[in-house]
Design a protein around this motif. Structure first.
Motif, mmCIF file in Angstrom:
data_model
loop_
_atom_site.group_PDB
_atom_site.id
_atom_site.type_symbol
_atom_site.label_atom_id
_atom_site.label_comp_id
_atom_site.label_asym_id
_atom_site.label_seq_id
_atom_site.Cartn_x
_atom_site.Cartn_y
_atom_site.Cartn_z
ATOM 1 N N ALA A 113 44.516 46.579 53.199
ATOM 2 C CA ALA A 113 44.751 47.541 51.867
ATOM 3 C C ALA A 113 46.187 47.633 51.336
ATOM 4 N N ASP A 114 47.056 47.372 52.116
ATOM 5 C CA ASP A 114 48.515 47.447 51.550
ATOM 6 C C ASP A 114 48.974 46.423 50.459
ATOM 7 N N LYS A 115 47.975 45.380 50.596
ATOM 8 C CA LYS A 115 48.218 44.347 49.425
ATOM 9 C C LYS A 115 47.847 44.889 48.109
ATOM 10 N N LEU A 116 47.111 45.824 48.118
ATOM 11 C CA LEU A 116 46.569 46.443 46.597
ATOM 12 C C LEU A 116 47.265 47.683 46.288
ATOM 13 N N THR A 117 47.599 47.979 45.062
ATOM 14 C CA THR A 117 48.141 48.957 44.604
ATOM 15 C C THR A 117 47.017 50.127 44.511
ATOM 16 N N ILE A 118 47.107 51.133 45.284
ATOM 17 C CA ILE A 118 46.252 52.176 45.524
ATOM 18 C C ILE A 118 47.025 53.485 44.577
ATOM 19 N N ILE A 151 35.374 38.222 46.570
ATOM 20 C CA ILE A 151 35.114 39.862 46.757
ATOM 21 C C ILE A 151 35.564 40.356 45.689
ATOM 22 N N LEU A 152 34.963 41.225 45.043
ATOM 23 C CA LEU A 152 35.302 42.059 43.816
ATOM 24 C C LEU A 152 35.825 43.470 44.564
ATOM 25 N N ILE A 153 37.069 44.060 44.239
ATOM 26 C CA ILE A 153 37.487 45.329 45.043
ATOM 27 C C ILE A 153 37.939 46.299 43.858
ATOM 28 N N PRO A 154 37.263 47.374 43.667
ATOM 29 C CA PRO A 154 37.727 48.222 42.784
ATOM 30 C C PRO A 154 38.858 49.233 43.386
ATOM 31 N N ALA A 155 39.867 49.510 43.092
ATOM 32 C CA ALA A 155 40.892 50.404 43.915
ATOM 33 C C ALA A 155 41.535 51.333 42.486
ATOM 34 N N SER A 156 41.449 52.469 42.486
ATOM 35 C CA SER A 156 42.065 53.559 41.708
ATOM 36 C C SER A 156 41.962 53.035 40.165
ATOM 37 N N GLY A 157 40.976 52.754 39.679
ATOM 38 C CA GLY A 157 40.654 52.284 38.102
ATOM 39 C C GLY A 157 41.168 51.011 37.790
ATOM 40 N N VAL A 158 41.594 49.884 38.864
ATOM 41 C CA VAL A 158 41.935 48.626 38.389
ATOM 42 C C VAL A 158 41.008 47.888 39.369
ATOM 43 N N LEU A 159 40.874 46.429 39.048
ATOM 44 C CA LEU A 159 39.872 45.697 39.727
ATOM 45 C C LEU A 159 40.743 44.237 40.291
ATOM 46 N N TYR A 160 40.385 44.182 41.715
ATOM 47 C CA TYR A 160 40.916 42.972 42.250
ATOM 48 C C TYR A 160 39.944 41.998 42.592
ATOM 49 N N TYR A 161 40.193 40.647 42.292
ATOM 50 C CA TYR A 161 39.487 39.497 42.687
ATOM 51 C C TYR A 161 40.141 38.834 43.971
ATOM 52 N N TYR A 162 39.439 39.028 45.166
ATOM 53 C CA TYR A 162 39.956 38.202 45.898
ATOM 54 C C TYR A 162 39.225 36.813 46.533
ATOM 55 N N SER A 163 39.923 35.535 46.285
ATOM 56 C CA SER A 163 39.341 34.548 46.702
ATOM 57 C C SER A 163 39.470 34.267 48.149
ATOM 58 N N THR A 170 43.887 38.520 43.260
ATOM 59 C CA THR A 170 44.194 38.565 41.594
ATOM 60 C C THR A 170 43.766 39.942 40.971
ATOM 61 N N LEU A 171 44.717 40.408 40.333
ATOM 62 C CA LEU A 171 44.481 41.953 39.590
ATOM 63 C C LEU A 171 43.797 41.353 38.096
ATOM 64 N N LEU A 172 42.448 41.783 38.075
ATOM 65 C CA LEU A 172 41.880 41.470 36.763
ATOM 66 C C LEU A 172 42.249 41.956 35.486
ATOM 67 N N PRO A 173 42.303 41.253 34.528
ATOM 68 C CA PRO A 173 42.640 42.151 33.071
ATOM 69 C C PRO A 173 41.502 43.044 32.580
ATOM 70 N N THR A 174 41.539 44.335 32.936
ATOM 71 C CA THR A 174 40.607 45.346 32.421
ATOM 72 C C THR A 174 40.914 46.059 31.232
ATOM 73 N N GLY A 175 42.234 45.774 30.933
ATOM 74 C CA GLY A 175 42.672 46.517 29.710
ATOM 75 C C GLY A 175 43.282 47.853 30.155
ATOM 76 N N LYS A 205 35.752 32.987 34.272
ATOM 77 C CA LYS A 205 36.190 31.643 34.275
ATOM 78 C C LYS A 205 37.216 31.544 33.108
ATOM 79 N N ASP A 206 37.428 32.479 31.919
ATOM 80 C CA ASP A 206 38.563 32.337 31.137
ATOM 81 C C ASP A 206 39.144 33.765 30.891
ATOM 82 N N MET A 207 38.752 34.787 31.580
ATOM 83 C CA MET A 207 38.941 36.033 31.672
ATOM 84 C C MET A 207 39.135 36.714 30.353
#
Length: 765
Positions: A113-118, A151-163, A170-175, A205-207
Motif C-alpha cells: 500500500a506504500d506504493k499508493l498515495t493514501i 486490478i483496479l484499486i480505489p484509494a482516497s478518491g483516486v484510482l490506480y490500475y495495477y498491471s 498507473t494513476l488513472l485520469p479521473t479528473g 485503451k485511450d484513457m
C-alpha cells in the motif's frame, strides 16, 4: 450437522480421564465435547496454552488477538490466484494486498500500500464506509479484470490500475474531485465511477473520460445509493453494467423533499455542522427513477415504475443477454415486493415475474440468479414461513421448490450450471452454525459440503465450483482455506494455527467456552441461549451475571463462531462474572413466525424473552439472582434501556450504548418495516419508545454514545438524558467526541471497556 458430513477430527472423543480433567478446568460441558463443538485436540491445546489474564488494553492492540485474519478474499477469474487484504504485524488496521499461487501454495505480497498515495477520505466516502462497516487504512478494496491481468484499486478518491504483467501501477485520469464507487466493467475495457454526483466512464485503451450523466448536484444524485439503501437495504451502489458493456442501468434520486437536518458532529477540538438529508420515520423519502444509458450514444431510457412514486428499489440486476433488466419494486410499507422484468428497448412496460406478500413485512435478500442455459432463475422466498429456494421460469411459473423444511437458507453462494448444482449456505443442521450445502438444479436431496462445526462463509470463483472458506468457531479464530466442489480441502490460505507463536496462545489457557441450551418463550417457541461460566468456577458459589444483548432483527448472538466482541466477555469471566446471551424472538435465522411477533410493537416480546432467560438463570444455584445487569449496543442499547425501565425487578443495572430511544428519530425503511407508518400506528410508536418508561427507572444506568454518530443520532441519547434529569434520576453517561456508531479506534475502545468494567464492578459486586 449429520455425522455423514463431520470429519473424523471433529467426532466425539473418548471419555478419557485426562479429557474429563481438562474439561473441568476449563468449565467445558461434557455435552459440548460430545457434540463436537469442542474436540479433544482443542482441549489439549487449552491445557498447554498460557494462562495470562487478558487485559482490556490488550484486547484491541496489535498484533490482533485473533491472529492473521485476511479480508477482501477473492479468487482471480482464471482461478490461478487467491488474493486478500492482510493487516500488518505492527498495525492490524493497515492493509496490503497479498496473493497465493493456487498451484504452488506460495504466498507473497502482491501490492504494498506504500506504493499508493493514501490521502483523506471525502465526507461522502467516510459515511459510505461507515455503512459498509469498513474500517482501516491502506488498500481497502480492489477489483479484478476479467482476464486476470489487472486490478483496479480505489484509494482516497483516486484510482490506480495495477498491471500484473509488468508490475506497473498507473494513476488513472479521473479528473478533479473525489471518485467513489469505482469498478471495472464486466469485460475490463472500462472503469466507471461516481464523481460530483454524476456517473463517469473511463476507456482504458485511450484513457478518454466521458461524463454519462450531467444533471447531478445539489439534491440530485445520479448512480448513487440513497441513505436508506446503504444503511438498511444492503445496496451500496446506484449503477449496474450490462454484461456486454453496451449500457449501464442507474438510479437518479431527488432528495429535495427529504428533510434537511443540520446535525452537530462534536469533536474534541470543535463542532462540525453537517447538513444531511435524513428520512425520519413517517417523513418523505427520496424520489427515485431508474434509467438505462447507452454507452455509445449516451441516450437515456427511463423505466416506467408505475403510478405510485413513494416506493423503494432495493435491487437491480441484468439478465445474461443484456437485453433485459430486472428490478425489485418494494412498497413503502414493505408488505409488497415484486420482481419485474423490462425490455431495454421498451422501457414503458414491465412484466411482473414474482409477487411476494406479507401481513407484516417481506425481507430482502441477494439470492436472485438468472440462468444462462435456460429461461429460468433462482429465487429465495419466505412464502412458506422459512427462507427457501425456488426455480422459476421467465413467465413467473414455479418449476421446482429446491429446498424446504423448518430451517432457513442464508444465501445462494454459487450456481454451477455446467455441473447442475446450486451451492448455498443455511441452517439445515443447527440454527447456531452456518454451513455450505448444495442441491441439484433439478431438485432432490440436499448434500452437505462444509465439514467442520462452526460458521462457514464461502467465496466462490466466478466460473467453477472452487471456493475459499472463511471459517471460524468459538475455539478457532478465522481461517481461510481453498476447497473443491465437494468440500475437499485443497490448500490453506491462512491456517491461523493456534500454536505457541499465535498472539492468543498466551491467554488461551483461560479461554472459556459457553454451554448452549434453550428456554421457552411465552408462545411456546424455543429460544437459544449460551452461558459462559467464569474461570475457576465453583458450583457452590454464587456469581453476578452480565446479560449481553442485541435483540433486534437480522442479527444473532448465540452462535458457534469467533467474534472480537467476545473479548470483553472473556475479560468479564476472568473478573468473576458470568455472561449470558439469549436470542429473543424477532432475531434472525428462525423463520417468519419467530421474527414477525415484534410487528407494530417493539420492545415487548423481546424484553419478555430476556426476562424468561433471567427466570431460567435464577433457577441455577450458582447464579446471584439479585445481581444481574443488561448490556447492549445499538438495538442492544435500546433493549438495555427497555429492560431496566420495564423490568427493574429483573435487572439491577444496565449499560446502554448508542441506543435508539424514540423510533420517530430513526429512518423510514428500518422503522416502518417493523412499526408501520406513524400515522397508522401512533400507539405502537409510543409504546415502543423508551421515553414513557423513564419514570420507572430506579438506579444503575450507564449510557454512552458517539457524538458524531450519523446512524443512530446523538439526539436519541440526549432526549433520555433530559428526561432522566427532569425526573431527578441519577445515572451516568460517557460521550465520545468524534466517534461514529461503531465506536472504532483502539484508544476509544480501551477507554470504553475500562469504563464498562468499572461500572459493573461497582454495581454488581
Amino acid at each position: 450437522m449429520t455425522k455423514k458430513w463431520i470429519t473424523s477430527a471433529l467426532m466425539a472423543v473418548p471419555m478419557l480421564l485426562s479429557t474429563q480433567v481438562i474439561a473441568s478446568q476449563n468449565q467445558l460441558s461434557q455435552a459440548e465435547v460430545n457434540r463436537g463443538i469442542v474436540t479433544g485436540e482443542m482441549l489439549k491445546k487449552l491445557s498447554k496454552a498460557g494462562k495470562s489474564p487478558l487485559s482490556i488494553e490488550r484486547m484491541y492492540a496489535s498484533p490482533a488477538l485473533a491472529g492473521t485474519s485476511p479480508r477482501g478474499l477473492k479468487l482471480s477469474p482464471d482461478g490461478k490466484r487467491v488474493t486478500y487484504l492482510a493487516g500488518r504485524q505492527d498495525n492490524q488496521h493497515f492493509y496490503d494486498l497479498w496473493q497465493m499461487n493456487v498451484e504452488s501454495g506460495k504466498q507473497s505480497i502482491l501490492l504494498d500500500a506504500d506504493k499508493l498515495t493514501i490521502g483523506e477520505l471525502s465526507d461522502e466516502e467516510k459515511a459510505r464506509r461507515e455503512r459498509q462497516r469498513i474500517y482501516g487504512q491502506g488498500i481497502m478494496e480492489y477489483f479484478w479484470s476479467d482476464d486476470s491481468q489487472a486490478i483496479l484499486i480505489p484509494a482516497s478518491g483516486v484510482l490506480y490500475y495495477y498491471s500484473l504483467s509488468d508490475n506497473k501501477v498507473t494513476l488513472l485520469p479521473t479528473g478533479d474531485g473525489f471518485a467513489t464507487d469505482a469498478r471495472l466493467s464486466p469485460k475490463g475495457k472500462y472503469v466507471s465511477f461516481v464523481r460530483d454526483q454524476n456517473l463517469f466512464v473511463l476507456t482504458l485503451k485511450d484513457m478518454s473520460l466521458v461524463e454519462m450523466t450531467t444533471d447531478g448536484g445539489g439534491a440530485i444524485k445520479n448512480a448513487m445509493a440513497e441513505f436508506v439503501a446503504q444503511e438498511e437495504m444492503d445496496r451500496m451502489t446506484g449503477y449496474w453494467w450490462s454484461p456486454d458493456e453496451s449500457a449501464i442501468a442507474y438510479t437518479r434520486i431527488d432528495e429535495s423533499d427529504v428533510e434537511l437536518v443540520t446535525r452537530n458532529e462534536i469533536y474534541a477540538d470543535g463542532i462540525k455542522l453537517t447538513e444531511q438529508r435524513y428520512p425520519y420515520a413517517g417523513k418523505n423519502n427520496v424520489k427515485i427513477s431508474l434509467g438505462i444509458v447507452k454507452l455509445t450514444s449516451k441516450k437515456v431510457s427511463w423505466v416506467e415504475l408505475g403510478k405510485e412514486q413513494d416506493i423503494y428499489l432495493p435491487r437491480v440486476k441484468w439478465l445474461p443477454d443484456s437485453k433485459r433488466l430486472s428490478y425489485q419494486w418494494q412498497s413503502r410499507d414493505q408488505q409488497v415486493l415484486d420482481l419485474r422484468l423490462v425490455d431495454i428497448e421498451r422501457t414503458d412496460t414491465s412484466k411482473n415475474l414474482v409477487e411476494e406478500r406479507s401481513d407484516a413485512w417481506v425481507n430482502l435478500n441477494n439470492d436472485l440468479h438468472f440462468l444462462k442455459q435456460q429461461e429460468s432463475f433462482i429465487w429465495a422466498s419466505e412464502r412458506n414461513g422459512f427462507n427457501h429456494l425456488y426455480l422459476i421460469n421467465l413467465d413467473g411459473e414455479v418449476k421446482k421448490q429446491l429446498t424446504s423444511g423448518g430451517w432457513v437458507v442464508d444465501g445462494v453462494e454459487f450456481v454451477d450450471e455446467k455441473g447442475g448444482w446450486i451451492y448455498f449456505t443455511g441452517r439445515k443442521d443447527t440454527a447456531v452454525e452456518q454451513h455450505l450445502y448444495r442441491v441439484a438444479l433439478t431438485g432432490g436431496e440436499i448434500e452437505g459440503v462444509s465439514q467442520r462445526r462452526g460458521m462457514h462463509s464461502p467465496v466462490f470463483a466466478e466460473k467453477e465450483a472452487v471456493y475459499l472458506d472463511y471459517f471460524s468457531s468459538l475455539m478457532q479464530p478465522p481461517q481461510v482455506s481453498l476447497h473443491g466442489d465437494k468440500g475437499q480441502h485443497l490448500a490453506w490460505v491462512e491456517q491461523n494455527k493456534l500454536d505457541s507463536t499465535h498472539p492468543l496462545n498466551e491467554y488461551l489457557g483461560l479461554w472459556q467456552v459457553p454451554e448452549f441450551g434453550q428456554v421457552k418463550a411465552e408462545d411456546g417457541q424455543s429460544l437459544q441461549y449460551r452461558l459462559f461460566k467464569p474461570i475457576n468456577f465453583n458450583k457452590d458459589k454464587q456469581y453476578p451475571v452480565v446479560v449481553r444483548v442485541y435483540g433486534g432483527p437480522h442479527a444473532q448472538l448465540v452462535v458457534n463462531s469467533w467474534s472480537e466482541h467476545d473479548y470483553f466477555t472473556q475479560y468479564l469471566l476472568q473478573q468473576g462474572f458470568m455472561v449470558f446471551q439469549l436470542d429473543n424472538r424477532g432475531s434472525a435465522h428462525r423463520g417468519t413466525r419467530f421474527e414477525h411477533v415484534i410487528y407494530k410493537h417493539l420492545g415487548e416480546a423481546e424484553v419478555n424473552d430476556q426476562k424468561a432467560g433471567v427466570d431460567y438463570l435464577r433457577t441455577l444455584p450458582y447464579v446471584d439472582g439479585d445481581n444481574i445487569a443488561l448490556y447492549g449496543h445499538s438495538y442492544g442499547g435500546y433493549m438495555a434501556l427497555m429492560g431496566l425501565f420495564k423490568a427493574p425487578d429483573y435487572f439491577k443495572a444496565a449499560i446502554s450504548g448508542a441506543p435508539v430511544t424514540d423510533w420517530a428519530l430513526y429512518d423510514t425503511h428500518y422503522t416502518e418495516r417493523y412499526l408501520g407508518h406513524p400515522e397508522k400506528n401512533a400507539k405502537g410508536y409510543e409504546a415502543s419508545s423508551v421515553l414513557p418508561y423513564v419514570k420507572n427507572y430506579q438506579s444503575g444506568l450507564l449510557m454512552y454514545h458517539g457524538m458524531a454518530d450519523d446512524n443512530v443520532l446523538f439526539e436519541n441519547s440526549t432526549k433520555v438524558y433530559k428526561a432522566l434529569q427532569d425526573e431527578g434520576k441519577l445515572f451516568q453517561m460517557i460521550d465520545y467526541p468524534g466517534s461514529k456508531h461503531s465506536m472504532r479506534g483502539e484508544k476509544v475502545r480501551t477507554h470504553l471497556y475500562r469504563s464498562l468494567a468499572n461500572f459493573l464492578e461497582r454495581e454488581l459486586k
